[in-house]
Write an enzyme that holds these catalytic residues in place. Structure first.
Site, PDB file in Angstrom:
ATOM      1  N   SER A 140       2.016  18.062 -38.683  1.00 18.41           N
ATOM      2  CA  SER A 140       3.186  17.795 -39.521  1.00 18.41           C
ATOM      3  C   SER A 140       4.342  17.356 -38.637  1.00 18.41           C
ATOM      4  O   SER A 140       4.442  17.773 -37.473  1.00 18.41           O
ATOM      5  CB  SER A 140       3.593  19.039 -40.307  1.00 18.41           C
ATOM      6  OG  SER A 140       4.824  18.838 -40.984  1.00 18.41           O
ATOM      7  N   TYR A 153       5.698  27.948 -40.210  1.00 14.81           N
ATOM      8  CA  TYR A 153       5.056  26.646 -40.409  1.00 14.81           C
ATOM      9  C   TYR A 153       5.312  25.712 -39.224  1.00 14.81           C
ATOM     10  O   TYR A 153       4.390  25.091 -38.695  1.00 14.81           O
ATOM     11  CB  TYR A 153       5.560  26.010 -41.702  1.00 14.81           C
ATOM     12  CG  TYR A 153       4.850  24.726 -42.065  1.00 14.81           C
ATOM     13  CD1 TYR A 153       3.540  24.743 -42.520  1.00 14.81           C
ATOM     14  CD2 TYR A 153       5.500  23.498 -41.970  1.00 14.81           C
ATOM     15  CE1 TYR A 153       2.885  23.570 -42.868  1.00 14.81           C
ATOM     16  CE2 TYR A 153       4.859  22.325 -42.316  1.00 14.81           C
ATOM     17  CZ  TYR A 153       3.552  22.364 -42.768  1.00 14.81           C
ATOM     18  OH  TYR A 153       2.899  21.196 -43.105  1.00 14.81           O
TER      19      TYR A 153
END
Length: 258
Positions: A140, A153
């Site tokens: 990501s 995350y």
């Protein structure tokens, strides 16, 4: 059996399902893994994919025995995949001041990191022996810099980037390619609860089209869409003081209970 085979985790929705649809349109056979296996089977049936084209394996990537077992079952039933995509992941906000959120950190690492490595594990030696294959880690843009409330995350995706880079160096002599893809903002159930702006948001099928091209080309690293690649380079280059000022007041990633 002559069609190439792709193994995809997290195939029940979002990016995983969009990638499955894109590979299916290109004529690939599918090995699809998800906790919600019945939902994936319903999707394959609705898409007109019989068991000659798509086989579904039920497994939670946090369960190392289950996900490595799914990989071995795929090899036995469908053959050694040409491409393996470790896509399953979770994104939940956390607050380190709250002791219960340490469980969020643990669950995120178990899914996004241990689960990714366990997804690859059954295929590494057979692919190296064959001298070909692609192992694809879905990271990501959030792995490039830390964002408020997003410690679990962001750090997990930073680890995906570093892990895949390490694995790429290990497997380079074998002919097995390791591909790291960093999505920007993609319209999926994972992002729809975000309480902050998401620049250059793209539909999941548009992401899948671009990711398919990256994977087929065997590129080592790519950010999708390209606009987020520009932002990613700028984020890397920003001094900490300026980066911190830019993020001041930005809404935090939502916690599961908030």
């Amino acid at each position: 059996m002559s069609a190439p085979l792709v193994f995809i985790t997290g195939a029940s929705s979002g990016i995983g399902q969009a990638l499955a649809a894109r590979f299916a349109r290109a004529g690939w056979r599918l090995a699809l893994v998800a906790r919600r296996a019945d939902e994936v089977r319903a999707w394959t049936q609705a898409a007109g994919l019989d068991e000659g084209r798509a086989v579904v394996y039920g497994a939670d990537v946090r369960d190392v025995a289950a996900i490595t077992g799914a990989g071995r079952a795929c090899i036995e039933r469908q053959g050694l995949p040409d491409t393996v995509i470790a896509n399953a992941g979770i994104s939940v906000g956390m607050d380190t001041a709250l002791v219960e959120d340490l469980d969020v950190l643990r669950a995120t690492y178990e899914t996004n990191n241990i689960g990714l490595a366990a997804t690859f594990q059954p295929f590494v030696a057979p692919m190296a022996a064959r001298g070909s294959g692609r192992l694809v880690g879905i990271a990501s843009v959030a792995g490039i810099r830390g964002l408020p409330g997003h410690g679990a995350y962001c750090s997990s995706k930073a680890a995906v980037i570093s892990y895949c880079e390490s694995l790429r160096g290990e497997l380079r002599p074998s002919g097995v390619r390791v591909v790291t893809i960093c999505p920007g903002y993609v319209d999926t159930p994972l992002t729809r609860g975000n309480r902050y702006s998401m620049p250059f948001l793209i539909p999941a099928d548009a992401f899948a089209d671009r990711a398919y091209d990256v994977i087929r080309a065997g590129r080592s690293y790519a950010v999708v869409p390209w606009q987020m690649a520009v932002i990613a380079k700028l984020m890397r280059a920003l001094p900490d003081a300026l980066f911190d000022r830019l993020l001041a007041g930005r809404p935090r990633k939502q916690r599961r209970s908030s």
